[in-house]
Design an enzyme around this catalytic site. Structure first.
Site, PDB file in Angstrom:
ATOM      1  N   SER A 142       1.597  -5.188  -5.856  1.00  0.00           N
ATOM      2  CA  SER A 142       1.924  -5.544  -6.543  1.00  0.00           C
ATOM      3  C   SER A 142       0.181  -6.186  -7.384  1.00  0.00           C
ATOM      4  O   SER A 142       0.402  -6.139  -8.940  1.00  0.00           O
ATOM      5  CB  SER A 142       3.108  -6.614  -6.160  1.00  0.00           C
ATOM      6  OG  SER A 142       1.918  -7.854  -4.987  1.00  0.00           O
TER       7      SER A 142
ATOM      8  N   HIS B 226       6.404  -3.410   0.513  1.00  0.00           N
ATOM      9  CA  HIS B 226       5.545  -4.715   0.431  1.00  0.00           C
ATOM     10  C   HIS B 226       6.818  -6.078  -0.070  1.00  0.00           C
ATOM     11  O   HIS B 226       7.315  -6.172   1.059  1.00  0.00           O
ATOM     12  CB  HIS B 226       5.454  -3.967  -1.277  1.00  0.00           C
ATOM     13  CG  HIS B 226       4.117  -5.263  -1.720  1.00  0.00           C
ATOM     14  ND1 HIS B 226       3.419  -5.756  -1.176  1.00  0.00           N
ATOM     15  CD2 HIS B 226       3.519  -4.956  -3.485  1.00  0.00           C
ATOM     16  CE1 HIS B 226       2.467  -6.847  -1.863  1.00  0.00           C
ATOM     17  NE2 HIS B 226       3.090  -6.200  -3.220  1.00  0.00           N
TER      18      HIS B 226
ATOM     19  N   HIS C  97       0.610  -4.752   9.123  1.00  0.00           N
ATOM     20  CA  HIS C  97       0.445  -4.956   7.932  1.00  0.00           C
ATOM     21  C   HIS C  97      -0.329  -3.855   7.308  1.00  0.00           C
ATOM     22  O   HIS C  97      -1.817  -3.365   8.526  1.00  0.00           O
ATOM     23  CB  HIS C  97      -0.380  -6.911   7.878  1.00  0.00           C
ATOM     24  CG  HIS C  97      -0.975  -6.679   6.611  1.00  0.00           C
ATOM     25  ND1 HIS C  97      -1.999  -6.672   5.636  1.00  0.00           N
ATOM     26  CD2 HIS C  97       0.000  -7.589   5.355  1.00  0.00           C
ATOM     27  CE1 HIS C  97      -1.889  -7.707   5.096  1.00  0.00           C
ATOM     28  NE2 HIS C  97      -0.304  -7.754   4.061  1.00  0.00           N
TER      29      HIS C  97
ATOM     30  N   ARG D  10       0.636 -17.223   7.193  1.00  0.00           N
ATOM     31  CA  ARG D  10       1.832 -17.753   6.072  1.00  0.00           C
ATOM     32  C   ARG D  10       3.516 -17.615   6.685  1.00  0.00           C
ATOM     33  O   ARG D  10       4.063 -18.244   6.643  1.00  0.00           O
ATOM     34  CB  ARG D  10       2.084 -16.614   4.980  1.00  0.00           C
ATOM     35  CG  ARG D  10       0.852 -16.174   4.172  1.00  0.00           C
ATOM     36  CD  ARG D  10       0.978 -15.208   3.054  1.00  0.00           C
ATOM     37  NE  ARG D  10       0.265 -13.505   4.010  1.00  0.00           N
ATOM     38  CZ  ARG D  10       0.597 -12.794   2.717  1.00  0.00           C
ATOM     39  NH1 ARG D  10       1.362 -12.876   1.334  1.00  0.00           N
ATOM     40  NH2 ARG D  10       0.490 -11.945   3.488  1.00  0.00           N
TER      41      ARG D  10
ATOM     42  N   ASP E 112       6.886 -12.061   5.798  1.00  0.00           N
ATOM     43  CA  ASP E 112       8.161 -11.930   5.309  1.00  0.00           C
ATOM     44  C   ASP E 112       9.263 -11.766   6.377  1.00  0.00           C
ATOM     45  O   ASP E 112      10.453 -12.145   6.651  1.00  0.00           O
ATOM     46  CB  ASP E 112       8.218 -10.334   5.075  1.00  0.00           C
ATOM     47  CG  ASP E 112       7.612  -9.758   3.466  1.00  0.00           C
ATOM     48  OD1 ASP E 112       7.789 -11.203   2.553  1.00  0.00           O
ATOM     49  OD2 ASP E 112       6.973  -9.401   3.204  1.00  0.00           O
TER      50      ASP E 112
HETATM   51  N1  NMX Z   1       7.426  -0.729  12.078  1.00  0.00           N
HETATM   52  C1  NMX Z   1       7.486   0.105  12.337  1.00  0.00           C
HETATM   53  N2  NMX Z   1       6.867   1.772  12.374  1.00  0.00           N
HETATM   54  C2  NMX Z   1       5.683   0.589  11.579  1.00  0.00           C
HETATM   55  C3  NMX Z   1       5.729  -0.771  11.361  1.00  0.00           C
HETATM   56  C4  NMX Z   1       7.033  -1.571  11.539  1.00  0.00           C
HETATM   57  N3  NMX Z   1       6.767  -2.406  11.250  1.00  0.00           N
HETATM   58  N4  NMX Z   1       4.169  -0.723  10.851  1.00  0.00           N
HETATM   59  C5  NMX Z   1       3.321   0.375  10.854  1.00  0.00           C
HETATM   60  N5  NMX Z   1       4.423   0.889  11.454  1.00  0.00           N
HETATM   61  C6  NMX Z   1       3.983   2.425  11.883  1.00  0.00           C
HETATM   62  C7  NMX Z   1       3.571   3.538  10.186  1.00  0.00           C
HETATM   63  O1  NMX Z   1       4.940   3.725   9.727  1.00  0.00           O
HETATM   64  C8  NMX Z   1       2.927   4.579  10.718  1.00  0.00           C
HETATM   65  O2  NMX Z   1       3.380   5.586  10.816  1.00  0.00           O
HETATM   66  P1  NMX Z   1       3.760   6.701  10.341  1.00  0.00           P
HETATM   67  O3  NMX Z   1       1.688   7.533  10.748  1.00  0.00           O
HETATM   68  O4  NMX Z   1       4.479   7.755  11.247  1.00  0.00           O
HETATM   69  O5  NMX Z   1       3.795   7.026   9.027  1.00  0.00           O
HETATM   70  C9  NMX Z   1       1.687   3.886  11.463  1.00  0.00           C
HETATM   71  O6  NMX Z   1       2.839   2.925  11.952  1.00  0.00           O
HETATM   72  C10 NMX Z   1       0.393   2.913  11.321  1.00  0.00           C
HETATM   73  O7  NMX Z   1       0.739   2.781  10.141  1.00  0.00           O
HETATM   74  P2  NMX Z   1      -0.315   1.067   9.764  1.00  0.00           P
HETATM   75  O8  NMX Z   1      -1.787   1.828   9.703  1.00  0.00           O
HETATM   76  O9  NMX Z   1       0.202  -0.155  11.226  1.00  0.00           O
HETATM   77  O10 NMX Z   1       0.583   0.344   8.702  1.00  0.00           O
HETATM   78  P3  NMX Z   1       0.500   1.002   6.890  1.00  0.00           P
HETATM   79  O11 NMX Z   1      -1.668   0.075   6.224  1.00  0.00           O
HETATM   80  O12 NMX Z   1       0.466   2.085   7.338  1.00  0.00           O
HETATM   81  O13 NMX Z   1       1.509   0.292   6.707  1.00  0.00           O
HETATM   82  C11 NMX Z   1       3.044  -1.701   6.419  1.00  0.00           C
HETATM   83  C12 NMX Z   1       0.996  -1.259   6.469  1.00  0.00           C
HETATM   84  C13 NMX Z   1       3.248  -3.312   6.004  1.00  0.00           C
HETATM   85  C14 NMX Z   1       3.558  -1.330   5.273  1.00  0.00           C
HETATM   86  C15 NMX Z   1       3.589  -1.628   7.523  1.00  0.00           C
HETATM   87  O14 NMX Z   1       3.063  -2.364   8.934  1.00  0.00           O
HETATM   88  C16 NMX Z   1       5.792  -1.329   7.785  1.00  0.00           C
HETATM   89  O15 NMX Z   1       6.220  -0.683   7.664  1.00  0.00           O
HETATM   90  N6  NMX Z   1       5.823  -2.749   7.805  1.00  0.00           N
HETATM   91  C17 NMX Z   1       7.411  -3.250   7.607  1.00  0.00           C
HETATM   92  C18 NMX Z   1       7.675  -3.428   6.421  1.00  0.00           C
HETATM   93  C19 NMX Z   1       6.595  -4.817   5.857  1.00  0.00           C
HETATM   94  O16 NMX Z   1       7.408  -5.481   6.851  1.00  0.00           O
HETATM   95  N7  NMX Z   1       6.527  -4.904   5.040  1.00  0.00           N
HETATM   96  C20 NMX Z   1       5.419  -5.672   4.246  1.00  0.00           C
HETATM   97  C21 NMX Z   1       4.445  -6.235   4.155  1.00  0.00           C
HETATM   98  C22 NMX Z   1       4.358  -7.466   3.676  1.00  0.00           C
HETATM   99  N8  NMX Z   1       4.171  -7.867   2.419  1.00  0.00           N
HETATM  100  O17 NMX Z   1       4.900  -8.607   1.642  1.00  0.00           O
HETATM  101  O18 NMX Z   1       3.949  -6.961   1.154  1.00  0.00           O
HETATM  102  C1  MLT Z   2       0.530  -9.324   0.199  1.00  0.00           C
HETATM  103  O1  MLT Z   2       1.136 -10.290   0.113  1.00  0.00           O
HETATM  104  O2  MLT Z   2       0.506  -8.868  -0.239  1.00  0.00           O
HETATM  105  C2  MLT Z   2       1.253  -8.423   1.494  1.00  0.00           C
HETATM  106  O3  MLT Z   2       0.846  -8.940   2.365  1.00  0.00           O
HETATM  107  C3  MLT Z   2       0.719  -7.144   1.551  1.00  0.00           C
HETATM  108  C4  MLT Z   2      -0.809  -6.606   1.108  1.00  0.00           C
HETATM  109  O4  MLT Z   2      -1.346  -8.093   1.035  1.00  0.00           O
HETATM  110  O5  MLT Z   2      -1.160  -6.279   1.006  1.00  0.00           O
END
Ligand code: NMX
Ligand code: MLT
Length: 499
Positions: free
Chosen positions: A305, A335, A381, A390, A436
Site C-alpha cells: 500500500s 496484504h 512476512h 504489533r 493481522d
Molecule cells: N502460510 C503458507 N505458506 C506461506 C506462508 C503462510 N503463512 N507464508 C509464506 N508462505 C509460503 C509462500 O507462499 C511461499 O510459497 P511458494 O514458494 O510456494 O510461493 C514461500 O512460503 C516463501 O514465502 P516467504 O518468502 O516466506 O514470504 P513472502 O515474502 O513471499 O510473502 C507473505 C510474505 C506475508 C505474503 C506470506 O508470508 C503470506 O502469504 N502470509 C499469509 C498472508 C498474510 O498474513 N499476509 C499479511 C501480511 C501482513 N500485512 O498486513 O500485510
Molecule cells: C504492512 O503493515 O504493510 C505489512 O506488515 C506488510 C509489509 O510491511 O510488507
C-alpha cells in the site's frame, strides 16, 4: 537544525524514560507540552529548508555509495531485500519490527499523548511524530496558542469548549474535527454501488469521490511553483486524514446497520471518534481504536500500500488519487485483507472443531489449509523475521482487557501450533505471526464482528503514514519513480552464471 534538535531532545527524553521507568502521568503531560511550541504547519515550514539541504548533502557526498548488490533473484522475486526507496516516517528492522521516526511501539505507548492516564497513544500524537519527528505535538494547553497560530481557521465550534487549562487537550483533533466535512456526492458515489460490494471497494470509491476537493489539483491547474507543492499537499493530506473515518463509518453503517450516519462527537479524539461513528462507545473499544490506528499507520515504504501510494504520487497525482491507489493494494489478501481472512479462518476452525479445539485438531486444521494450497493467514512476512511487535502489543491489550475471550485463547494456541508447522514446510522465511493474526479477535470481542470490514480499518489507519510521507515527498522534491525492467531474454543474454 530543527530536526536534529528534536532528535536530540527525543534521545534525551528516551534516556530519561529509561531511568524512570515508572513515569508519572503528570510528567508525561509536561514533556508533551514542552516540545509543542509551534503549530504543525509552522513546524514543517521551519523544518523543510533544513531537510532539503540535508538531502542535497546526502546526494552530493553519498550519492555514489553502494547499497548492496541487485541479483536476478531479487528482480524476479518481487524485489525482496532490495533497497530502492526513501521513506522518512518509519523504518522496519527484520528482528525488532517497526520504529516510527526512531520510536518503537512500546516507546510510543510510553511517550505519545494519551486520552487518559496510562492510556493507548493518540493517533494525532503519532501523526505529529511521523510528520515532524517530535514527541508531544498534537496538544495545546491554552486557547491563546491555538487561536493565535491558526487565526480564523480554527476559531469555530469545538475549540472553546475543548481548550481549558490545566489539562492539555488534543490539538490536531481540533483541526481534524473541523475539516472532516464530507460532501453529499461522496455518499452518492458510494450509494451507486450495490450494498453487497466489498467494503474496500465502497471505501476506495468514497476516497476517489473526496478527490473532487483536491487543493493540490486546483493549485496545479493554476500553475503553482514546484517549490510550493508541499503546501496544498499538506492541506489535502490533513483533509483526507480527517475525512476518511467519516467515509469509512458510512460504509459500515450502510452495509451492516441502517445506513444512518452517526455524527462525530466533538469531545472525542480521532481514534475515539472513529469508534463512536462506527457505533461503538465502550471506553475500552475507544482505547483499542486508538492503539489500532497508531500501530497500523505506517510500516516503512516498501509494503504494497505505501509503495503504491508513493509510486502514484511520484507522478504528481494528488494525495486522494495516491491514497485510493494504495487502498486497492491494501485490499489484496496477501496484504491488508489478511485481517479479514484471519478472523474468517479462525471462525471456520470453531465451526469445524468447536471453541475448545484441541492442539491436535488445530494442527490437523493447519495442515488441511496448507494441503489445499492456501496460506495460513496472519503468519509470515516479507521483511520481518520475528514475531511482529504489533502482534505483541495487541496480545498485551487482550491480556489486560479480555483474557478469557475464547477466540483470544485460540489465537494464543495458534502461536504455539502454527510456527513449527510452517517451519517444517522448509520454504517459509518467517513462521511467526504478523499484525493481522491478532486484530480481528479484539474487534470481534467488542462487537465489531464483520470480518469483511476489517481492511477498511487498516486503510483509515494507513492514511496517516502514507500522507505524512507524501508531504515530505513534495517538500523534498522527490522525482518520478521509474525503475528499469528487463526481460527473461535480456537476463539470459546479459547475466553471467554465479561461479
Ligand atoms: N502460510 C503458507 N505458506 C506461506 C506462508 C503462510 N503463512 N507464508 C509464506 N508462505 C509460503 C509462500 O507462499 C511461499 O510459497 P511458494 O514458494 O510456494 O510461493 C514461500 O512460503 C516463501 O514465502 P516467504 O518468502 O516466506 O514470504 P513472502 O515474502 O513471499 O510473502 C507473505 C510474505 C506475508 C505474503 C506470506 O508470508 C503470506 O502469504 N502470509 C499469509 C498472508 C498474510 O498474513 N499476509 C499479511 C501480511 C501482513 N500485512 O498486513 O500485510
Ligand atoms: C504492512 O503493515 O504493510 C505489512 O506488515 C506488510 C509489509 O510491511 O510488507
Amino acid at each position: 537544525m530543527a530536526f536534529f534538535r528534536s532528535v536530540t531532545a527525543l534521545s534525551r527524553l528516551r534516556s530519561r524514560v529509561g531511568q524512570q521507568s515508572n513515569l508519572s502521568n503528570s510528567v508525561r503531560w509536561l514533556q508533551m507540552q514542552s516540545s509543542a511550541d509551534l503549530d504543525l504547519h509552522s513546524q514543517l515550514k521551519e523544518m523543510i529548508p533544513e531537510q532539503q539541504e540535508r538531502l542535497k548533502k546526502v546526494k552530493s557526498e553519498l550519492g555514489k555509495a553502494q547499497l548492496g548488490n541487485i541479483t536476478v533473484d531479487m528482480v524476479i522475486g518481487g524485489m525482496r531485500g532490495m533497497t530502492g526507496l526513501l521513506w522518512e516516517t518509519s523504518l522496519l528492522d527484520p528482528d525488532e519490527g517497526i520504529r516510527f521516526r526512531g520510536l518503537s511501539i512500546p516507546e510510543c505507548q510510553k511517550l505519545l499523548p494519551a486520552a487518559k492516564p496510562d492510556g493507548e497513544p493518540l493517533p494525532e500524537g503519532l501523526l505529529w511524530l511521523l510528520l515532524t519527528g517530535k514527541v508531544g505535538g498534537g496538544l495545546r494547553c491554552d486557547m491563546i496558542s491555538c487561536t493565535e497560530q491558526r487565526a480564523g481557521r480554527w476559531l469555530v465550534q469545538g475549540i472553546e469548549r475543548s481548550c481549558h487549562c490545566p489539562r492539555p487537550v488534543p490539538y490536531i483533533p481540533l483541526e481534524l474535527h473541523i475539516i472532516c466535512v464530507v460532501e453529499y456526492y461522496v455518499y452518492k458515489a458510494i450509494d451507486a454501488l450495490p450494498v453487497t460490494a466489498h467494503p474496500m471497494t465502497q471505501f476506495a470509491s468514497g476516497v476517489m469521490a473526496l478527490q473532487v476537493q483536491s487543493e493540490f489539483q486546483e493549485a496545479y491547474e493554476k500553475g503553482i511553483h514546484k517549490s510550493k507543492y508541499w503546501e496544498p499537499t499538506y492541506e489535502d493530506s490533513l483533509n483526507l486524514i480527517a475525512r476518511v473515518p467519516v467515509v469509512a463509518a458510512y460504509v459500515y453503517q450502510r452495509i451492516y446497520k441502517d445506513g444512518k450516519i452517526i455524527p462525530k462527537d466533538d469531545s472525542l479524539d480521532y481514534g475515539g471518534n472513529f469508534s463512536h461513528m462506527l457505533g461503538f462507545d465502550d471506553p475500552k473499544m475507544l482505547e483499542l481504536m486508538r492503539l489500532y490506528v497508531t500501530i497500523h499507520s505506517d510500516h516503512e515504504g516498501g509494503n504494497v500500500s505505501a509503495h503504491t501510494g508513493h509510486l502514484v504520487a511520484s507522478a504528481l497525482s494528488d494525495p486522494y488519487l495516491s491514497f485510493a491507489a494504495a487502498l486497492n493494494g491494501l485490499a489484496g489478501p496477501l496484504h491488508g485483507l489478511a485481517n479479514q481472512e484471519v478472523l474468517l479462518w479462525i471462525k471456520s476452525v470453531v465451526d469445524e472443531c468447536g471453541e475448545n479445539v484441541t492442539t491436535e485438531q488445530l494442527k490437523d486444521y493447519v495442515w488441511k489449509t496448507l494441503n489445499s494450497g492456501k496460506v495460513v493467514p496472519g503468519f509470515g512476512h516479507g521483511v520481518l523475521r520475528k514475531t511482529d511487535p504489533r502482534y505483541t502489543c495487541q496480545r498485551e491489550f487482550a491480556l489486560k482487557h479480555l483474557p478469557d475471550d475464547p477466540l483470544f485463547q485460540l489465537v494464543s494456541k495458534l502461536f504455539e501450533v502454527v510456527p513449527p508447522i510452517l517451519t517444517k514446510l522448509g520454504k517459509v522465511k518467517n513462521p511467526w505471526p504478523n499484525v493481522d493474526a491478532h486484530s480481528g479477535v479484539l474487534l470481534n470481542h467488542f462487537g465489531l464482528a464483520e470480518a469483511r470490514y476489517y481492511t477498511v480499518l487498516f486503510g483509515v489507519s494507513r492514511s496517516l503514514g502514507i500522507c505524512s510521507q507524501l508531504i515530505w515527498d513534495r517538500a523534498l522534491g522527490l522525482p518520478l519513480e521509474r525503475p528499469k525492467s528487463v526481460t527473461l531474454d535480456w537476463i539470459e543474454k546479459n547475466c553471467k552464471k554465479a561461479a
